[in-house]
Design an enzyme around this catalytic site. Structure first.
Site, PDB file in Angstrom:
ATOM      1  CG  ASP A   1      -1.816   1.152   1.348  1.00 15.02           C
ATOM      2  OD1 ASP A   1      -2.701   1.278   0.488  1.00 15.02           O
ATOM      3  OD2 ASP A   1      -1.656   1.949   2.295  1.00 15.02           O
TER       4      ASP A   1
ATOM      5  CD  GLU B   1      -2.189   2.194  -3.440  1.00  9.89           C
ATOM      6  OE1 GLU B   1      -3.366   2.445  -3.732  1.00  9.89           O
ATOM      7  OE2 GLU B   1      -1.766   2.187  -2.270  1.00  9.89           O
TER       8      GLU B   1
END
Length: 749
Positions: free
Chosen positions: A383, A419
């Site tokens: 993330d 990401e």
């Protein structure tokens, strides 16, 4: 002694709240503690000197003045054990008689001087960053804040130390016995190019599944159940990407509204599987349950990828709670601003871990290795990975984090997905991560969404995205599978909502519909939300077939979101992070409806087609030029006239695009060294509202074509099988995809 906070407190203010917690108990005198060892960090049960069983505790707390280990019995009585051994900034000790199942935490003392970033407060029980299991939930009453949360002058509240004991209100770490060698586990080791990723939420995927026993729903054991695995196998995915399963906490603003953090992007324990997802218990049993889930998935040929949140923690900013790292060494673990009271926030969550610091980097890499070697997982999706790739300030692809991963003998062999952005300056880094890394490709998402709502000015962007995004990834030895292609993810509309809503409907989140993106690139097909209109409903299902077919025919690694294959909806909520209810859970009853069952059947058939045909999952980028004397190329693009596209065609407005994939010119060889040869295919994508004619390319491209997929058909229970001669003009219905197999051309033998 006068504290620094008292010295600097504003006029009329107090530096510390009185210790008035009636629940506080006098600690019990501690057992003897032996020196133990500074490594490994955390709590490790073992046999000590003279064959005495016990647990070694080791905590890195560089700036602390003292560390006390706190042991809790079944009634919550606390025993405090000072750790007096200090080796290389690690406080450690071996406690005889401490066995697996023992609950524990730490109290760390030091200066209270928020103006310099020092926030030590021994009244707060802290979770061991290396705890392998956690018992209890974080509910965030005022007592768990290191400062006085409700201080009347909020602008200085974080400088006023709260002296109340937090131990009765916070979860405890649990000593776990490591007794598993994984000798009976067989990792699928699916090559990147062959992967199909399925993003799912452990609780949401299993909570309403009728085939899973009720007591197992919402848990790791539920995901390991044959009924859950049967769906994954029937669909054909090769990996599940689990939304965060590290122990996480709920944000205070959600708890105050009666909500909870459902997605889990608020980690507080990087070694502990989230306890609320365990059916077997939380006194260490969750560790074994997670391992059994991984084994069951591996036995079915499904890899396990974890969505991990190492960019920030649940402790938020200066007004956040003190749960673990903030109370151990705030200045070492977090990036602070020049005004050290404040946190540098590249994540939008209040804080950012200072990954440049060796001990923080060690925490992250130790955690990653633990999940691979001892918990059996096969990869990670990071993330906001750009926040991890920052050096002192800027994103740096030579940063310590990326350098350590690249040389680590364990981590460099697993699947790594970035990401590739954060919210800081220069944080958007799609295409910039080095070899070894795959990336979520949001440019793929945006292009495909825009094409099917007929919003692209031309087809240049679509051509790049369909063929592997060579403009982003054809450098440094990267391959097409560096692009993780997705149209939807947990964050945003579901696929069904993408064709049913043009505006977000997040009122249930309690933020007046201000949360969530407004850039949805969606089209509601003529009516906002659910409708009984048969024409709109038919159009929407056709669009779903188009989107799924496009995704699974594109070069790169496709990622599906759980439930998109059978029409899951969140009622237009594009930010369901706090919806731990029917909005966030999969509605399995949809599979009983013929239309949604047919969508599932089409998705499964497309995935099977992808597995059978290497031309659809290439390991190298297309050359786009002639590979043989006949002038045929591995990739060719055609207009609706049946002519190869010119440069001008790429820049002209168009709703129709033909993509020819040659099975003869696939680079690479199979395991025995033979050339890989496959069928050739022609995909025709038509986003226009009305039908169009498309001239099928003639010799030498093909002698004929057989229709394999026609997304205009409602009934997808069997392939069309219609054959057409080369040079014929076929009618492509409005808003549809035709996939045709080449007959008598290259790759057909």
């Amino acid at each position: 002694m006068t504290s620094a906070a008292e010295q600097r407190a504003p006029a009329g203010g107090r530096a510390a709240a009185p210790s008035t917690n009636g629940a506080r108990r006098a600690p019990v005198p501690g057992p003897p503690v032996w020196p133990g060892a500074p490594t490994p960090l955390g709590a490790r049960f073992r046999v000590g000197p003279d064959g005495v069983a016990g647990t070694n505790f080791a905590l890195w707390a560089a700036g602390a003045q003292s560390v006390r280990l706190c042991l809790f019995d079944a009634d919550g009585r606390e025993t405090r054990v000072p750790l007096t051994e200090l080796t290389h900034e690690i406080w450690h000790g071996f406690v005889p008689g401490v066995l697996p199942g023992q609950r524990y935490g730490y109290r760390v003392d030091g200066r209270w001087d928020p103006w310099t970033g020092a926030r030590w407060n021994p009244a707060k029980l802290l979770l061991d960053p290396y705890a392998r299991a956690v018992d209890g939930e974080f509910t965030l009453p005022a007592e768990v804040y290191g400062h006085v949360r409700d201080w009347p002058e909020q602008q200085v509240a974080d400088t006023v130390r709260d002296e109340r004991d937090s131990a009765p209100y916070v979860p405890k770490g649990v000593v776990v016995h490591d007794d598993d060698d994984w000798s009976d586990d067989h990792r699928p080791k699916t090559p990147w190019a062959d992967s199909v990723i399925y993003e799912l939420h452990v609780r949401g995927f299993t909570k309403l599944h009728p085939g899973i026993p009720e007591e197992l729903r919402g848990t790791y054991a539920g995901l390991a159940h044959p009924a859950a695995i049967e769906h994954l196998v029937e669909l054909g995915v090769t990996a599940v990407e689990l939304l965060p399963v590290h122990q996480f906490a709920h944000e205070d603003h959600l708890l105050r509204r009666g909500l909870a953090n459902y997605w889990g992007y608020n980690s507080v324990g990087y070694f502990a599987p989230h306890a609320a997802y365990a059916a077997s218990g939380t006194a260490g049993q969750q560790v074994g349950e997670f391992k059994r889930m991984v084994r069951a998935l591996h036995a079915a040929g499904v890899e396990v990828i974890l969505d991990v949140v190492y960019n920030h923690t649940a402790e938020a900013g200066e007004l956040g709670p003190t749960l673990s790292l903030k109370g151990i060494d705030n200045r070492a673990y977090y990036r602070l601003q020049d005004d050290a009271r404040r946190y540098t926030d590249y994540t939008g969550c209040g804080n950012t871990l200072h990954v440049v610091r060796p001990q923080v980097l060690r925490l992250i890499t130790d955690s990653l290795r633990y999940w691979v070697t001892e918990m059996g997982v096969d990869g990670f999706r990071f993330d906001l990975a750009a926040a991890l790739a920052r050096s002192m300030h800027d994103v740096d692809m030579l940063s310590p984090f990326l350098a350590v991963i690249a040389q680590d003998p364990v981590l460099r062999r697993v699947k790594l997905i970035a990401e590739p952005w954060d919210i800081g300056s220069g944080g958007y880094q799609v295409g910039a991560f080095p070899p070894l890394w795959a990336e979520w490709n949001d440019r793929y998402r945006d292009a495909v969404r825009d094409f099917w709502r007929h919003a692209l000015p031309d087809v240049r962007e679509m051509g790049y995205r369909l063929s592997g995004s060579s403009d982003l990834y054809a450098w440094g030895g990267r391959r097409p599978y560096a692009s993780v292609n997705f149209i939807t993810a947990h964050d945003g509309f579901t696929l069904r909502d993408l064709v049913s809503y043009e505006r977000k409907h997040n009122e249930a989140n309690g933020e007046d519909n201000r949360d969530g993106t407004d850039d949805n690139r969606s089209w509601n097909c003529g009516a906002e939300g659910e409708t009984a209109g048969p024409d709109v409903r038919a159009l929407r299902r056709g669009q779903l077939r188009n989107l799924l077919t496009t995704l699974l025919l594109s070069t790169g690694v496709p990622m599906l979101v759980a439930g998109d294959e059978f029409g899951r909806t969140q009622g237009g909520n594009n930010n369901a992070y706090c919806q731990d209810n029917a909005t966030g859970w999969l509605d399995w009853s949809l599979l009983q409806e013929p239309g949604w069952r047919e969508l599932f059947a089409l998705t499964s058939r497309l995935i099977a087609l992808r597995h059978r045909h290497p031309v659809l999952r290439r390991r190298a980028f297309f050359a786009g030029r002639a590979q043989a004397a006949d002038g045929l190329r591995d990739l060719a693009w055609f207009t609706a006239r049946g002519a190869e596209m010119t440069e001008g065609d790429w820049y002209a407005p168009a709703a129709t695009l033909g993509m020819y994939l040659s099975g003869r010119d696939i680079p690479g060889r199979d395991e025995r060294g033979a050339q890989v040869v496959d069928d050739s295919f022609l995909a025709v994508l038509h986003a226009g509202a009305g039908p169009t004619g498309f001239v099928l390319p003639g010799p030498p491209w093909a002698e004929g074509y057989e229709v394999v997929v026609d997304t205009s058909r409602e009934d997808q229970s069997a392939p069309p099988g219609t054959a057409h001669p080369a040079g014929a003009e076929v009618t492509v219905p409005g808003r549809s995809v035709l996939l045709l197999r080449v007959l008598g051309g290259p790759g057909t033998g």
